[in-house]
Design a protein around this motif. Structure first.
Motif, PDB file in Angstrom:
ATOM      1  N   ASP A 156       0.854  -1.179  -0.112  1.00 51.58           N
ATOM      2  CA  ASP A 156       0.032  -0.120   0.202  1.00 51.58           C
ATOM      3  C   ASP A 156       0.836   1.241   0.150  1.00 51.58           C
ATOM      4  N   HIS A 157       0.245   2.391  -0.005  1.00 53.31           N
ATOM      5  CA  HIS A 157       0.986   3.487  -0.270  1.00 53.31           C
ATOM      6  C   HIS A 157       1.871   4.134   0.977  1.00 53.31           C
ATOM      7  N   TRP A 158       1.651   3.623   2.237  1.00 54.11           N
ATOM      8  CA  TRP A 158       2.428   3.787   3.115  1.00 54.11           C
ATOM      9  C   TRP A 158       3.518   2.870   3.181  1.00 54.11           C
ATOM     10  N   ALA A 159       3.263   1.683   2.951  1.00 50.99           N
ATOM     11  CA  ALA A 159       4.425   0.524   3.143  1.00 50.99           C
ATOM     12  C   ALA A 159       5.342   0.761   2.191  1.00 50.99           C
ATOM     13  N   LEU A 160       5.226   1.279   1.227  1.00 47.26           N
ATOM     14  CA  LEU A 160       6.520   1.454   0.234  1.00 47.26           C
ATOM     15  C   LEU A 160       7.337   2.519   0.872  1.00 47.26           C
ATOM     16  N   ALA A 161       7.327   3.497   1.392  1.00 46.78           N
ATOM     17  CA  ALA A 161       8.293   4.391   1.849  1.00 46.78           C
ATOM     18  C   ALA A 161       8.229   4.884   3.408  1.00 46.78           C
ATOM     19  N   VAL A 162       7.026   4.648   4.187  1.00 45.51           N
ATOM     20  CA  VAL A 162       6.893   5.112   5.467  1.00 45.51           C
ATOM     21  C   VAL A 162       6.797   4.123   6.262  1.00 45.51           C
ATOM     22  N   PRO A 163       8.110   3.839   7.083  1.00 45.68           N
ATOM     23  CA  PRO A 163       8.365   2.594   8.075  1.00 45.68           C
ATOM     24  C   PRO A 163       7.664   2.833   9.499  1.00 45.68           C
ATOM     25  N   VAL A 164       6.392   3.058   9.528  1.00 45.50           N
ATOM     26  CA  VAL A 164       5.826   3.170  10.907  1.00 45.50           C
ATOM     27  C   VAL A 164       6.134   1.825  11.728  1.00 45.50           C
ATOM     28  N   ALA A 165       5.850   0.860  11.290  1.00 48.20           N
ATOM     29  CA  ALA A 165       5.855  -0.449  11.917  1.00 48.20           C
ATOM     30  C   ALA A 165       7.451  -0.828  12.675  1.00 48.20           C
ATOM     31  N   ARG A 166       8.255  -0.186  12.043  1.00 48.94           N
ATOM     32  CA  ARG A 166       9.565  -0.590  12.543  1.00 48.94           C
ATOM     33  C   ARG A 166      10.150   0.297  13.760  1.00 48.94           C
ATOM     34  N   THR A 167       9.303   1.463  14.022  1.00 47.91           N
ATOM     35  CA  THR A 167       9.509   2.113  15.307  1.00 47.91           C
ATOM     36  C   THR A 167       8.382   2.061  16.143  1.00 47.91           C
ATOM     37  N   HIS A 168       7.130   1.976  15.723  1.00 48.24           N
ATOM     38  CA  HIS A 168       5.825   2.100  16.412  1.00 48.24           C
ATOM     39  C   HIS A 168       5.088   0.925  16.473  1.00 48.24           C
ATOM     40  N   THR A 169       5.564  -0.229  16.948  1.00 50.52           N
ATOM     41  CA  THR A 169       4.882  -1.654  16.983  1.00 50.52           C
ATOM     42  C   THR A 169       3.653  -1.679  17.284  1.00 50.52           C
ATOM     43  N   THR A 170       3.226  -0.859  18.425  1.00 51.57           N
ATOM     44  CA  THR A 170       1.742  -1.097  18.871  1.00 51.57           C
ATOM     45  C   THR A 170       1.016  -0.409  17.897  1.00 51.57           C
ATOM     46  N   ILE A 171       1.205   0.850  17.669  1.00 58.22           N
ATOM     47  CA  ILE A 171       0.258   1.457  16.334  1.00 58.22           C
ATOM     48  C   ILE A 171       0.311   0.602  15.328  1.00 58.22           C
ATOM     49  N   ALA A 172       1.367  -0.101  14.894  1.00 56.63           N
ATOM     50  CA  ALA A 172       1.540  -0.958  13.571  1.00 56.63           C
ATOM     51  C   ALA A 172       0.648  -2.069  13.658  1.00 56.63           C
ATOM     52  N   SER A 173       0.344  -2.746  15.031  1.00 55.04           N
ATOM     53  CA  SER A 173      -0.346  -3.787  15.022  1.00 55.04           C
ATOM     54  C   SER A 173      -1.855  -3.662  15.037  1.00 55.04           C
ATOM     55  N   LEU A 174      -2.233  -2.351  15.227  1.00 59.95           N
ATOM     56  CA  LEU A 174      -3.729  -2.167  15.755  1.00 59.95           C
ATOM     57  C   LEU A 174      -4.104  -1.500  14.330  1.00 59.95           C
ATOM     58  N   PHE A 175      -3.193  -0.582  13.681  1.00 55.40           N
ATOM     59  CA  PHE A 175      -3.736   0.212  12.635  1.00 55.40           C
ATOM     60  C   PHE A 175      -3.096   0.319  11.435  1.00 55.40           C
ATOM     61  N   VAL A 176      -1.484   0.186  11.399  1.00 58.11           N
ATOM     62  CA  VAL A 176      -0.777   0.275  10.258  1.00 58.11           C
ATOM     63  C   VAL A 176      -0.420  -1.124   9.975  1.00 58.11           C
ATOM     64  N   THR A 177      -1.266  -1.983   9.598  1.00 56.46           N
ATOM     65  CA  THR A 177      -1.183  -3.664   9.655  1.00 56.46           C
ATOM     66  C   THR A 177      -0.405  -4.262   8.644  1.00 56.46           C
ATOM     67  N   GLN A 178       0.013  -3.328   7.651  1.00 64.40           N
ATOM     68  CA  GLN A 178       0.369  -4.138   6.466  1.00 64.40           C
ATOM     69  C   GLN A 178       1.511  -3.252   6.194  1.00 64.40           C
ATOM     70  N   ASN A 179       2.391  -2.695   7.062  1.00 71.82           N
ATOM     71  CA  ASN A 179       3.436  -1.707   6.739  1.00 71.82           C
ATOM     72  C   ASN A 179       4.692  -2.208   6.533  1.00 71.82           C
ATOM     73  N   ALA A 180       4.887  -3.728   6.700  1.00 69.01           N
ATOM     74  CA  ALA A 180       6.166  -4.333   6.474  1.00 69.01           C
ATOM     75  C   ALA A 180       6.472  -4.299   5.095  1.00 69.01           C
ATOM     76  N   TYR A 181       7.495  -4.035   4.586  1.00 62.56           N
ATOM     77  CA  TYR A 181       8.155  -4.194   3.221  1.00 62.56           C
ATOM     78  C   TYR A 181       9.586  -4.211   3.084  1.00 62.56           C
ATOM     79  N   PRO A 182      10.316  -4.958   2.500  1.00 61.61           N
ATOM     80  CA  PRO A 182      11.755  -4.958   2.251  1.00 61.61           C
ATOM     81  C   PRO A 182      12.067  -3.896   1.411  1.00 61.61           C
TER      82      PRO A 182
END
Length: 384
Positions: A337-363
């Motif tokens: 998705d748009h955020w997953a391509l370039a905005v690595p929220v999940a790497r520094t905000h794991t709790t928010i990622a687990s509830l909201f930004v759930t598909q943020n992991a990308y290589p």
């Protein structure tokens, strides 16, 4: 229309009820106004995303080959797959190649040519121009620059060009010009690859048109999930809503010239493209986000569904065909998705990622290496 408005209100109420008990800890991490901005920008609406207007250039939706676009997805896939296989699980957010890219239509067969994963001979530098509001939430994101660290191992590099997150593309084009001209002029061939993410792509295109003095320093231009044709979501947004991003924790951004949202409207982008042919002395590349629906993060599903009223083939912010630069090389379709391509929220905000930004992991490290290796190979080919 009245019935749909009632349904929309009920859905909004249900969503607010579900997130109410989570707001306490969210407010400790994201100021209330900033979180409200996210909800406002993603809210449902009964307004048409593309309103009636005759004030538009004549348009035609055609296959990429008819728009002067070269389809080189097969070679990019070979390079990206080779990078993923070689770097493997040692890289963050590893995915198998088939899951990292989306096959769209009849993708051409691969070339079968070997992929050189040795040290770069050209030493290209990825100069990334971010999207709307990035300078507002950059301190909160607080992520280490792992992409640059990875690239330096193989003779490449990456930098971020600072632009006003809430200003229009003309303003940011000047800032790009100033940043490029402030760099030491390269000895020999140009090494700078301007990569525009989201609105950053529009900013870059305006820069290379308005400031010809930078072109000799630029090896290539890449649109990565770029809002080349704008986004219909911007038709239903106002600048004051984007301006709420100034309330992110630690944000030092300012309102700029207040033109960010206007710059993202499809009529603005298409009118600009119609009046400003891109210079032919540069080569352009398009990397498009085309996620499978299950790859859309929870917080982005409402904007994805809203944009799906026009076309479900979107990344939650931009429709896939609006990301392609005319007369460019089509590199590939990314399953993110748009955020997953370039905005690595999940790497520094794991709790928010687990509830909201759930598909943020990308290589992203592997992807950026593949982009630079592909560009390096392609610009060295005789056809350039």
């Amino acid at each position: 229309m009245l019935a749909s408005k009632v349904v929309c209100q009920k859905r909004s109420g249900a969503v607010l009820q579900r997130v109410a008990h989570r707001r306490a800890w969210i407010n400790r991490r994201i100021h209330g106004a900033a979180f409200a901005a996210i909800l406002v920008l993603a809210a449902c609406s009964t307004k048409p995303l593309i309103p009636y207007s005759a004030d538009t250039p004549p348009l035609a939706l055609v296959e990429v080959s008819q728009a002067g676009v070269q389809d080189k997805r097969a070679r990019f896939r070979e390079i990206y797959c080779a990078v993923l296989e070689a770097r493997g699980p040692a890289l963050p957010d590893y995915r198998p190649c088939e899951d990292a890219l989306t096959r769209v239509g009849a993708e051409p067969a691969g070339t079968g040519a070997p992929v050189d994963l040795a040290q770069s001979g050209r030493h290209l530098i990825a100069a990334v121009v971010p999207g709307i509001g990035y300078d507002c939430f950059k301190p909160w994101l607080n992520h280490p620059n792992t992409v640059a660290q990875h690239l330096r191992r193989y003779g490449y590099d990456a930098i971020m060009l600072d632009v006003d997150g809430l200003s229009g593309s003309a303003n940011n084009a000047r800032q790009i010009r100033d940043a490029v001209m402030a760099m030491q002029e390269p000895m020999g061939a140009a090494r700078l690859v301007l990569i525009g993410y989201s609105k950053g792509a529009a900013d870059i295109l305006e820069a290379v048109v308005a400031y010809p003095e930078i072109r000799s320093r630029v090896a290539a231009v890449v649109s990565a999930a770029g809002a080349v044709g704008g986004s219909p979501l911007a038709n239903d947004a106002e600048q004051y809503e984007a301006d709420m991003l100034r309330h992110f924790p630690g944000a030092a951004c300012h309102s700029g010239d207040g033109g960010a949202v206007e710059s993202l409207r499809p009529t603005t982008r298409r009118a600009w493209m119609a009046k400003n042919p891109l210079p032919r002395d540069l080569k352009y590349y398009s990397l498009v986000t085309f996620p499978q629906p299950e790859r859309i993060s929870t917080i982005l599903k409402s904007s994805y569904e809203k944009l799906s009223r026009i076309d479900a083939r979107n990344d939650s912010q931009v429709i896939f065909y609006d990301q392609v630069v005319p007369d460019s090389v089509l590199m590939g379709y990314v399953n993110a998705d748009h955020w997953a391509l370039a905005v690595p929220v999940a790497r520094t905000h794991t709790t928010i990622a687990s509830l909201f930004v759930t598909q943020n992991a990308y290589p992203r490290e592997a992807l950026t290496e593949a982009i630079l290796r592909f560009v390096e190979e392609d610009i060295a080919s005789p056809e350039m």
